[in-house]
Design an enzyme around this catalytic site. Structure first.
Site, PDB file in Angstrom:
ATOM      1  N   LYS A 180      18.078  43.797 -16.763  1.00  0.00           N
ATOM      2  CA  LYS A 180      17.548  43.872 -15.392  1.00  0.00           C
ATOM      3  C   LYS A 180      16.046  44.170 -15.340  1.00  0.00           C
ATOM      4  O   LYS A 180      15.366  43.769 -14.403  1.00  0.00           O
ATOM      5  CB  LYS A 180      18.303  44.939 -14.589  1.00  0.00           C
ATOM      6  CG  LYS A 180      19.700  44.513 -14.153  1.00  0.00           C
ATOM      7  CD  LYS A 180      20.298  45.574 -13.251  1.00  0.00           C
ATOM      8  CE  LYS A 180      21.664  45.186 -12.754  1.00  0.00           C
ATOM      9  NZ  LYS A 180      22.218  46.144 -11.800  1.00  0.00           N
ATOM     10  N   SER A 206      32.629  41.070 -16.349  1.00  0.00           N
ATOM     11  CA  SER A 206      32.000  40.829 -15.043  1.00  0.00           C
ATOM     12  C   SER A 206      32.982  40.215 -14.040  1.00  0.00           C
ATOM     13  O   SER A 206      33.742  39.301 -14.363  1.00  0.00           O
ATOM     14  CB  SER A 206      30.805  39.887 -15.226  1.00  0.00           C
ATOM     15  OG  SER A 206      30.288  39.562 -13.961  1.00  0.00           O
ATOM     16  N   GLY A 242      21.973  60.805 -10.795  1.00  0.00           N
ATOM     17  CA  GLY A 242      21.469  59.742 -11.659  1.00  0.00           C
ATOM     18  C   GLY A 242      20.076  59.314 -11.244  1.00  0.00           C
ATOM     19  O   GLY A 242      19.655  59.538 -10.086  1.00  0.00           O
ATOM     20  N   ALA A 243      19.349  58.724 -12.202  1.00  0.00           N
ATOM     21  CA  ALA A 243      17.997  58.213 -11.911  1.00  0.00           C
ATOM     22  C   ALA A 243      17.746  56.930 -12.702  1.00  0.00           C
ATOM     23  O   ALA A 243      16.614  56.601 -13.013  1.00  0.00           O
ATOM     24  CB  ALA A 243      16.956  59.282 -12.252  1.00  0.00           C
ATOM     25  N   LYS A 270      13.096  62.226 -15.205  1.00  0.00           N
ATOM     26  CA  LYS A 270      13.374  60.970 -14.495  1.00  0.00           C
ATOM     27  C   LYS A 270      13.729  61.235 -13.023  1.00  0.00           C
ATOM     28  O   LYS A 270      13.387  60.450 -12.138  1.00  0.00           O
ATOM     29  CB  LYS A 270      14.503  60.201 -15.190  1.00  0.00           C
ATOM     30  CG  LYS A 270      13.995  59.444 -16.420  1.00  0.00           C
ATOM     31  CD  LYS A 270      15.102  58.872 -17.278  1.00  0.00           C
ATOM     32  CE  LYS A 270      15.901  57.783 -16.615  1.00  0.00           C
ATOM     33  NZ  LYS A 270      17.020  57.324 -17.489  1.00  0.00           N
ATOM     34  N   SER A 329      31.728  38.940 -11.243  1.00  0.00           N
ATOM     35  CA  SER A 329      30.911  38.023 -10.436  1.00  0.00           C
ATOM     36  C   SER A 329      31.390  36.567 -10.488  1.00  0.00           C
ATOM     37  O   SER A 329      31.405  35.906  -9.440  1.00  0.00           O
ATOM     38  CB  SER A 329      29.440  38.127 -10.850  1.00  0.00           C
ATOM     39  OG  SER A 329      28.976  39.421 -10.561  1.00  0.00           O
ATOM     40  N   THR A 376      18.412  63.968 -17.318  1.00  0.00           N
ATOM     41  CA  THR A 376      17.026  64.076 -17.796  1.00  0.00           C
ATOM     42  C   THR A 376      16.161  64.387 -16.574  1.00  0.00           C
ATOM     43  O   THR A 376      15.926  63.518 -15.721  1.00  0.00           O
ATOM     44  CB  THR A 376      16.574  62.734 -18.447  1.00  0.00           C
ATOM     45  OG1 THR A 376      17.541  62.368 -19.421  1.00  0.00           O
ATOM     46  CG2 THR A 376      15.206  62.848 -19.076  1.00  0.00           C
ATOM     47  N   GLY A 402      18.878  52.584 -13.222  1.00  0.00           N
ATOM     48  CA  GLY A 402      18.643  51.381 -12.424  1.00  0.00           C
ATOM     49  C   GLY A 402      19.339  51.416 -11.074  1.00  0.00           C
ATOM     50  O   GLY A 402      18.712  51.155 -10.034  1.00  0.00           O
ATOM     51  N   ASP A 451      20.924  45.326  -5.175  1.00  0.00           N
ATOM     52  CA  ASP A 451      21.819  46.482  -5.344  1.00  0.00           C
ATOM     53  C   ASP A 451      21.696  47.496  -4.199  1.00  0.00           C
ATOM     54  O   ASP A 451      22.703  47.976  -3.675  1.00  0.00           O
ATOM     55  CB  ASP A 451      21.545  47.197  -6.677  1.00  0.00           C
ATOM     56  CG  ASP A 451      22.188  46.481  -7.867  1.00  0.00           C
ATOM     57  OD1 ASP A 451      23.176  45.745  -7.661  1.00  0.00           O
ATOM     58  OD2 ASP A 451      21.696  46.670  -8.996  1.00  0.00           O
TER      59      ASP A 451
HETATM   60  P1  NAP Z   1      21.427  53.215 -16.308  1.00  0.00           P
HETATM   61  O1  NAP Z   1      20.175  52.563 -15.833  1.00  0.00           O
HETATM   62  O2  NAP Z   1      21.735  53.230 -17.771  1.00  0.00           O
HETATM   63  O3  NAP Z   1      21.388  54.738 -15.775  1.00  0.00           O
HETATM   64  C1  NAP Z   1      22.405  55.631 -16.076  1.00  0.00           C
HETATM   65  C2  NAP Z   1      22.159  56.947 -15.345  1.00  0.00           C
HETATM   66  O4  NAP Z   1      23.314  57.763 -15.524  1.00  0.00           O
HETATM   67  C3  NAP Z   1      20.983  57.752 -15.893  1.00  0.00           C
HETATM   68  O5  NAP Z   1      20.404  58.466 -14.837  1.00  0.00           O
HETATM   69  C4  NAP Z   1      21.653  58.686 -16.903  1.00  0.00           C
HETATM   70  O6  NAP Z   1      20.977  59.906 -17.083  1.00  0.00           O
HETATM   71  C5  NAP Z   1      22.970  58.982 -16.179  1.00  0.00           C
HETATM   72  N1  NAP Z   1      24.032  59.326 -17.129  1.00  0.00           N
HETATM   73  C6  NAP Z   1      24.589  58.513 -18.059  1.00  0.00           C
HETATM   74  N2  NAP Z   1      25.566  59.180 -18.713  1.00  0.00           N
HETATM   75  C7  NAP Z   1      25.609  60.436 -18.208  1.00  0.00           C
HETATM   76  C8  NAP Z   1      26.391  61.586 -18.474  1.00  0.00           C
HETATM   77  N3  NAP Z   1      27.338  61.568 -19.426  1.00  0.00           N
HETATM   78  N4  NAP Z   1      26.178  62.699 -17.753  1.00  0.00           N
HETATM   79  C9  NAP Z   1      25.228  62.710 -16.778  1.00  0.00           C
HETATM   80  N5  NAP Z   1      24.437  61.657 -16.473  1.00  0.00           N
HETATM   81  C10 NAP Z   1      24.639  60.525 -17.166  1.00  0.00           C
HETATM   82  O7  NAP Z   1      22.708  52.575 -15.606  1.00  0.00           O
HETATM   83  P2  NAP Z   1      22.786  51.878 -14.158  1.00  0.00           P
HETATM   84  O8  NAP Z   1      22.416  50.453 -14.278  1.00  0.00           O
HETATM   85  O9  NAP Z   1      22.044  52.740 -13.207  1.00  0.00           O
HETATM   86  O10 NAP Z   1      24.357  51.923 -13.872  1.00  0.00           O
HETATM   87  C11 NAP Z   1      25.013  53.129 -13.543  1.00  0.00           C
HETATM   88  C12 NAP Z   1      26.421  52.820 -13.044  1.00  0.00           C
HETATM   89  O11 NAP Z   1      26.336  52.098 -11.824  1.00  0.00           O
HETATM   90  C13 NAP Z   1      27.251  51.928 -13.995  1.00  0.00           C
HETATM   91  O12 NAP Z   1      28.566  52.427 -14.024  1.00  0.00           O
HETATM   92  C14 NAP Z   1      27.225  50.577 -13.313  1.00  0.00           C
HETATM   93  O13 NAP Z   1      28.399  49.803 -13.605  1.00  0.00           O
HETATM   94  C15 NAP Z   1      27.222  51.000 -11.848  1.00  0.00           C
HETATM   95  N6  NAP Z   1      26.687  49.974 -10.951  1.00  0.00           N
HETATM   96  C16 NAP Z   1      27.486  49.591  -9.916  1.00  0.00           C
HETATM   97  C17 NAP Z   1      27.032  48.653  -9.034  1.00  0.00           C
HETATM   98  C18 NAP Z   1      27.928  48.213  -7.900  1.00  0.00           C
HETATM   99  O14 NAP Z   1      27.631  47.173  -7.301  1.00  0.00           O
HETATM  100  N7  NAP Z   1      28.960  48.963  -7.562  1.00  0.00           N
HETATM  101  C19 NAP Z   1      25.746  48.076  -9.178  1.00  0.00           C
HETATM  102  C20 NAP Z   1      24.945  48.519 -10.230  1.00  0.00           C
HETATM  103  C21 NAP Z   1      25.422  49.469 -11.115  1.00  0.00           C
HETATM  104  P3  NAP Z   1      19.732  60.022 -18.134  1.00  0.00           P
HETATM  105  O15 NAP Z   1      18.531  59.552 -17.367  1.00  0.00           O
HETATM  106  O16 NAP Z   1      19.683  61.451 -18.478  1.00  0.00           O
HETATM  107  O17 NAP Z   1      20.072  59.136 -19.306  1.00  0.00           O
END
Ligand code: NAP
Length: 286
Positions: free
Chosen positions: A71, A20, A131-132, A159, A22, A156, A134, A107
């Site tokens: 979260k 992190s 993506g769908a 979602k 942060s 998926t 968090g 976020d």
């Molecule tokens: P999450 O809730 O686990 O969601 C992951 C998403 O990515 C889901 O929609 C998943 O699809 C999709 N996914 C995962 N692997 C994949 C693949 N190989 N091919 C295609 N789709 C894939 O994760 P999250 O919390 O949303 O975080 C996602 C990213 O955002 C992370 O890298 C995190 O570090 C980043 N993030 C950045 C910030 C920032 O401030 N810059 C803030 C928050 C998060 P399925 O539904 O099919 O599983």
């Protein structure tokens, strides 16, 4: 930095937590403003979350961030949750208001602030969101009222469709589809903004990328929420196509800035926080 028995405690909890940025970013803000406060990172395993929140209460922690995987699950241990965080279905910031724990999600607003800083206009633009999960949910709720249309593409499909129906009242043109070569090709041809909110391309799997540059065009803005590495392969593909490329570090900083404001009511030094996060990232990714 002087720590005394008056020092106020802020924190982040997650599992894993050692990567992190942060703590570096928040502590530099406390120091710059000469506030007698510290921010620490704690690894909390899922089975220990309830006890960790009870511990925060008894220790009088004034505020904390929550990251993966807590979260969503943290919400049931809070006294109140802000309506936007309820819509998104996740909390990343908690403030302790005289013993009452209130949850927020910064976020989406952090992403909007980062896009504003890059002069990216969403009004009247067609947006494709990958993506769908968090991060995608937080972004979708923030972007939906602004953008002309919003296409959510997810591995998926159900979602993607669920998220599209949840934001339909803010954007009648929202639709959810399966992420595939065919949907990318058809939806990106006339898109103005492409946002990756999946972890694809994140360290250490830096060679991965969901969209080839041949599907992008030079009038497009490509925003990747992934911040490690600062320039993902997706952003390199975007630059090759002549598109504007925006990385996720600014979003990370702005979601932290918003947390800081919720806790203290004070505007923190954004540039100093950005530089601290950037330097810390350089030290972590090799
Ligand atoms: P999450 O809730 O686990 O969601 C992951 C998403 O990515 C889901 O929609 C998943 O699809 C999709 N996914 C995962 N692997 C994949 C693949 N190989 N091919 C295609 N789709 C894939 O994760 P999250 O919390 O949303 O975080 C996602 C990213 O955002 C992370 O890298 C995190 O570090 C980043 N993030 C950045 C910030 C920032 O401030 N810059 C803030 C928050 C998060 P399925 O539904 O099919 O599983």
């Amino acid at each position: 930095m002087k720590v005394s028995s008056d020092t106020k405690l802020y924190a982040i909890i997650g599992d894993p937590i050692e990567h992190s940025l942060s703590p570096v970013m928040q502590n530099v803000a406390f120091q710059h403003l000469d506030l007698d406060s510290v921010y620490l990172a704690f690894r909390v395993r899922p089975q220990d979350l309830e006890a960790a929140i009870a511990g925060m209460r008894s220790l009088g922690v004034l505020g904390f961030n929550i990251t993966i995987p807590h979260k969503v699950s943290v919400m049931k241990y809070l006294d109140k949750v802000d309506y936007q965080a309820i819509e998104v279905g996740a909390v990343n910031t908690v403030v302790n208001k005289n013993g009452v724990f209130v949850g927020y999600n910064t976020d989406g607003a952090g992403a909007l602030a980062a896009l504003r800083e890059e002069n990216v206009e969403l009004k009247g633009r067609r947006t494709v969101l990958l993506g769908a999960g968090g991060a995608a949910r937080a972004l979708a709720f923030s972007i939906a009222p602004l953008t002309e249309s919003l296409v959510i593409l997810n591995r998926t499909e159900s979602k993607a469709k669920d998220l599209a129906s949840a934001i339909k009242r803010f954007n009648a043109a929202a639709e959810g589809k399966k992420l595939s070569e065919a949907t990318l090709r058809s939806k990106l041809a006339d898109a103005d903004v492409l946002i990756n909110s999946t972890p694809v391309g994140m360290y250490p799997r830096v060679g991965e990328c969901l969209v080839n540059g041949s599907l992008m065009h030079s009038r497009m803005v490509v925003f990747d929420v992934v911040y490690n590495p600062p320039e993902t392969r997706l952003l390199r593909e975007a630059k090759k196509a002549g598109a504007k490329a925006v990385g996720g570090l600014n979003m990370l900083v702005h979601q932290g800035v918003l947390s800081f404001k919720i806790w203290t009511g004070i505007e923190p030094p954004v540039d100093i926080m950005f530089r601290a996060a950037e330097e810390a990232l350089e030290g972590k990714s090799d």
